[in-house]
Design a protein around this motif. Structure first.
Motif, PDB file in Angstrom:
ATOM      1  N   GLU A  33     -19.078 141.877 -66.839  1.00  0.00           N
ATOM      2  CA  GLU A  33     -18.816 142.619 -68.079  1.00  0.00           C
ATOM      3  C   GLU A  33     -17.765 143.702 -67.837  1.00  0.00           C
ATOM      4  O   GLU A  33     -16.941 143.984 -68.693  1.00  0.00           O
ATOM      5  CB  GLU A  33     -20.104 143.255 -68.600  1.00  0.00           C
ATOM      6  N   THR A  34     -17.805 144.315 -66.666  1.00  0.00           N
ATOM      7  CA  THR A  34     -16.862 145.373 -66.325  1.00  0.00           C
ATOM      8  C   THR A  34     -15.519 144.803 -65.905  1.00  0.00           C
ATOM      9  O   THR A  34     -14.472 145.365 -66.210  1.00  0.00           O
ATOM     10  CB  THR A  34     -17.433 146.234 -65.178  1.00  0.00           C
ATOM     11  N   TYR A  35     -15.539 143.673 -65.186  1.00  0.00           N
ATOM     12  CA  TYR A  35     -14.325 143.043 -64.660  1.00  0.00           C
ATOM     13  C   TYR A  35     -14.238 141.593 -65.126  1.00  0.00           C
ATOM     14  O   TYR A  35     -14.440 140.669 -64.347  1.00  0.00           O
ATOM     15  CB  TYR A  35     -14.297 143.119 -63.123  1.00  0.00           C
ATOM     16  N   PRO A  36     -13.939 141.374 -66.412  1.00  0.00           N
ATOM     17  CA  PRO A  36     -13.861 139.997 -66.895  1.00  0.00           C
ATOM     18  C   PRO A  36     -12.663 139.270 -66.285  1.00  0.00           C
ATOM     19  O   PRO A  36     -11.654 139.896 -65.916  1.00  0.00           O
ATOM     20  CB  PRO A  36     -13.696 140.161 -68.406  1.00  0.00           C
ATOM     21  N   ILE A  37     -12.770 137.955 -66.182  1.00  0.00           N
ATOM     22  CA  ILE A  37     -11.664 137.152 -65.667  1.00  0.00           C
ATOM     23  C   ILE A  37     -10.449 137.382 -66.561  1.00  0.00           C
ATOM     24  O   ILE A  37     -10.544 137.384 -67.782  1.00  0.00           O
ATOM     25  CB  ILE A  37     -12.070 135.665 -65.610  1.00  0.00           C
ATOM     26  N   GLY A  38      -9.314 137.628 -65.923  1.00  0.00           N
ATOM     27  CA  GLY A  38      -8.075 137.903 -66.647  1.00  0.00           C
ATOM     28  C   GLY A  38      -7.723 139.383 -66.728  1.00  0.00           C
ATOM     29  O   GLY A  38      -6.592 139.735 -67.045  1.00  0.00           O
ATOM     30  N   LEU A  39      -8.686 140.272 -66.432  1.00  0.00           N
ATOM     31  CA  LEU A  39      -8.421 141.712 -66.467  1.00  0.00           C
ATOM     32  C   LEU A  39      -7.351 142.075 -65.442  1.00  0.00           C
ATOM     33  O   LEU A  39      -7.360 141.585 -64.329  1.00  0.00           O
ATOM     34  CB  LEU A  39      -9.702 142.491 -66.149  1.00  0.00           C
ATOM     35  N   GLU A  40      -6.393 142.929 -65.837  1.00  0.00           N
ATOM     36  CA  GLU A  40      -5.366 143.396 -64.910  1.00  0.00           C
ATOM     37  C   GLU A  40      -5.634 144.847 -64.551  1.00  0.00           C
ATOM     38  O   GLU A  40      -6.037 145.639 -65.395  1.00  0.00           O
ATOM     39  CB  GLU A  40      -3.988 143.212 -65.520  1.00  0.00           C
ATOM     40  N   LEU A  41      -5.429 145.189 -63.280  1.00  0.00           N
ATOM     41  CA  LEU A  41      -5.651 146.543 -62.792  1.00  0.00           C
ATOM     42  C   LEU A  41      -4.724 146.809 -61.624  1.00  0.00           C
ATOM     43  O   LEU A  41      -4.068 145.914 -61.115  1.00  0.00           O
ATOM     44  CB  LEU A  41      -7.121 146.744 -62.383  1.00  0.00           C
ATOM     45  N   ARG A  42      -4.648 148.060 -61.224  1.00  0.00           N
ATOM     46  CA  ARG A  42      -3.812 148.450 -60.088  1.00  0.00           C
ATOM     47  C   ARG A  42      -4.711 148.858 -58.936  1.00  0.00           C
ATOM     48  O   ARG A  42      -5.734 149.498 -59.115  1.00  0.00           O
ATOM     49  CB  ARG A  42      -2.912 149.619 -60.477  1.00  0.00           C
ATOM     50  N   GLY A  43      -4.297 148.502 -57.716  1.00  0.00           N
ATOM     51  CA  GLY A  43      -5.048 148.857 -56.526  1.00  0.00           C
ATOM     52  C   GLY A  43      -4.118 149.050 -55.344  1.00  0.00           C
ATOM     53  O   GLY A  43      -2.898 148.987 -55.480  1.00  0.00           O
ATOM     54  N   ARG A  44      -4.708 149.297 -54.183  1.00  0.00           N
ATOM     55  CA  ARG A  44      -3.951 149.446 -52.937  1.00  0.00           C
ATOM     56  C   ARG A  44      -4.580 148.560 -51.872  1.00  0.00           C
ATOM     57  O   ARG A  44      -5.795 148.431 -51.801  1.00  0.00           O
ATOM     58  CB  ARG A  44      -3.984 150.885 -52.435  1.00  0.00           C
ATOM     59  N   ALA A  45      -3.737 147.988 -51.038  1.00  0.00           N
ATOM     60  CA  ALA A  45      -4.214 147.188 -49.909  1.00  0.00           C
ATOM     61  C   ALA A  45      -4.828 148.133 -48.885  1.00  0.00           C
ATOM     62  O   ALA A  45      -4.211 149.111 -48.488  1.00  0.00           O
ATOM     63  CB  ALA A  45      -3.055 146.417 -49.292  1.00  0.00           C
ATOM     64  N   VAL A  46      -6.055 147.844 -48.464  1.00  0.00           N
ATOM     65  CA  VAL A  46      -6.697 148.693 -47.456  1.00  0.00           C
ATOM     66  C   VAL A  46      -6.898 147.974 -46.130  1.00  0.00           C
ATOM     67  O   VAL A  46      -7.015 148.612 -45.100  1.00  0.00           O
ATOM     68  CB  VAL A  46      -8.051 149.271 -47.936  1.00  0.00           C
ATOM     69  N   ARG A  47      -6.926 146.623 -46.162  1.00  0.00           N
ATOM     70  CA  ARG A  47      -7.087 145.880 -44.916  1.00  0.00           C
ATOM     71  C   ARG A  47      -6.523 144.477 -45.096  1.00  0.00           C
ATOM     72  O   ARG A  47      -6.770 143.822 -46.093  1.00  0.00           O
ATOM     73  CB  ARG A  47      -8.565 145.809 -44.526  1.00  0.00           C
ATOM     74  N   LEU A  48      -5.781 144.018 -44.104  1.00  0.00           N
ATOM     75  CA  LEU A  48      -5.236 142.666 -44.122  1.00  0.00           C
ATOM     76  C   LEU A  48      -6.187 141.737 -43.383  1.00  0.00           C
ATOM     77  O   LEU A  48      -6.707 142.082 -42.328  1.00  0.00           O
ATOM     78  CB  LEU A  48      -3.862 142.639 -43.465  1.00  0.00           C
ATOM     79  N   MET A  49      -6.407 140.570 -43.951  1.00  0.00           N
ATOM     80  CA  MET A  49      -7.289 139.578 -43.332  1.00  0.00           C
ATOM     81  C   MET A  49      -6.538 138.252 -43.235  1.00  0.00           C
ATOM     82  O   MET A  49      -5.451 138.102 -43.793  1.00  0.00           O
ATOM     83  CB  MET A  49      -8.553 139.429 -44.170  1.00  0.00           C
ATOM     84  N   ASP A  50      -7.114 137.270 -42.548  1.00  0.00           N
ATOM     85  CA  ASP A  50      -6.454 135.977 -42.374  1.00  0.00           C
ATOM     86  C   ASP A  50      -6.127 135.296 -43.701  1.00  0.00           C
ATOM     87  O   ASP A  50      -5.066 134.728 -43.859  1.00  0.00           O
ATOM     88  CB  ASP A  50      -7.323 135.029 -41.539  1.00  0.00           C
ATOM     89  N   LYS A  51      -7.058 135.335 -44.651  1.00  0.00           N
ATOM     90  CA  LYS A  51      -6.883 134.587 -45.894  1.00  0.00           C
ATOM     91  C   LYS A  51      -6.565 135.459 -47.088  1.00  0.00           C
ATOM     92  O   LYS A  51      -6.581 134.989 -48.224  1.00  0.00           O
ATOM     93  CB  LYS A  51      -8.136 133.777 -46.186  1.00  0.00           C
ATOM     94  N   GLY A  52      -6.295 136.728 -46.883  1.00  0.00           N
ATOM     95  CA  GLY A  52      -6.010 137.583 -48.019  1.00  0.00           C
ATOM     96  C   GLY A  52      -5.984 139.044 -47.643  1.00  0.00           C
ATOM     97  O   GLY A  52      -5.805 139.404 -46.486  1.00  0.00           O
ATOM     98  N   VAL A  53      -6.185 139.874 -48.649  1.00  0.00           N
ATOM     99  CA  VAL A  53      -6.087 141.317 -48.498  1.00  0.00           C
ATOM    100  C   VAL A  53      -7.309 141.943 -49.149  1.00  0.00           C
ATOM    101  O   VAL A  53      -7.742 141.503 -50.210  1.00  0.00           O
ATOM    102  CB  VAL A  53      -4.817 141.835 -49.216  1.00  0.00           C
ATOM    103  N   VAL A  54      -7.889 142.952 -48.518  1.00  0.00           N
ATOM    104  CA  VAL A  54      -8.955 143.730 -49.138  1.00  0.00           C
ATOM    105  C   VAL A  54      -8.279 144.890 -49.842  1.00  0.00           C
ATOM    106  O   VAL A  54      -7.442 145.580 -49.260  1.00  0.00           O
ATOM    107  CB  VAL A  54      -9.973 144.246 -48.098  1.00  0.00           C
ATOM    108  N   VAL A  55      -8.620 145.077 -51.118  1.00  0.00           N
ATOM    109  CA  VAL A  55      -7.991 146.128 -51.911  1.00  0.00           C
ATOM    110  C   VAL A  55      -9.039 147.069 -52.463  1.00  0.00           C
ATOM    111  O   VAL A  55     -10.220 146.747 -52.537  1.00  0.00           O
ATOM    112  CB  VAL A  55      -7.160 145.538 -53.083  1.00  0.00           C
ATOM    113  N   THR A  56      -8.589 148.240 -52.856  1.00  0.00           N
ATOM    114  CA  THR A  56      -9.437 149.207 -53.537  1.00  0.00           C
ATOM    115  C   THR A  56      -8.653 149.747 -54.715  1.00  0.00           C
ATOM    116  O   THR A  56      -7.424 149.730 -54.716  1.00  0.00           O
ATOM    117  CB  THR A  56      -9.887 150.341 -52.586  1.00  0.00           C
TER     118      THR A  56
END
Length: 127
Positions: A33-56
């Motif tokens: 309900e808070t984060y429906p599919i399609g919602l756009e937001l801004r964040g920052r990369a906090v950690r790089l991983m093999d298959k992607g990025v962890v963001v906050t």
């Protein structure tokens, strides 16, 4: 006054363990309900991983993100994104069972990269 849940009773040591979080509704049950599919937001990369990025972001504590191939043919997330880099994101999937939100990077705002601050306890573990 708080509502709590009894987690453990240790009669031998005359102790009772209580849980405050367990008495509250799990926020992940309503995360869609808070984060429906399609919602756009801004964040920052906090950690790089093999298959992607962890963001906050201001609205999420942490979420995983796919790095798109649009920015070139990158083999590793670190080729496209640096820790602390601002990112425009779009919600692709919400998984309340596994407590994760999957995001796609849809833009790279022209803002300064602010490297994340590593907690002190992580530095002391490495020594």
């Amino acid at each position: 006054m708080w509502d709590v849940v009894i987690l453990n009773i240790d009669a031998e040591n005359k102790r009772i363990s209580l849980g405050l979080k367990q008495a509250e509704e799990d926020p992940w049950l309503r995360i869609g309900e808070t984060y429906p599919i399609g919602l756009e937001l801004r964040g920052r990369a906090v950690r790089l991983m093999d298959k992607g990025v962890v963001v906050t972001s201001a609205t999420t504590s942490r979420a995983s993100s796919h790095v798109p191939a649009r920015r070139g043919q990158h083999r590793e997330p670190g080729d496209a994104v640096k820790e602390g880099q601002p990112l425009d994101l779009k919600v692709l999937e919400v998984d309340p069972i596994h407590h994760r939100i999957v995001l796609a990077v849809v833009g790279y705002p022209d803002e300064p990269i602010i490297p994340p601050v590593k907690p002190v306890y992580e530095e002391s573990k490495a020594e």
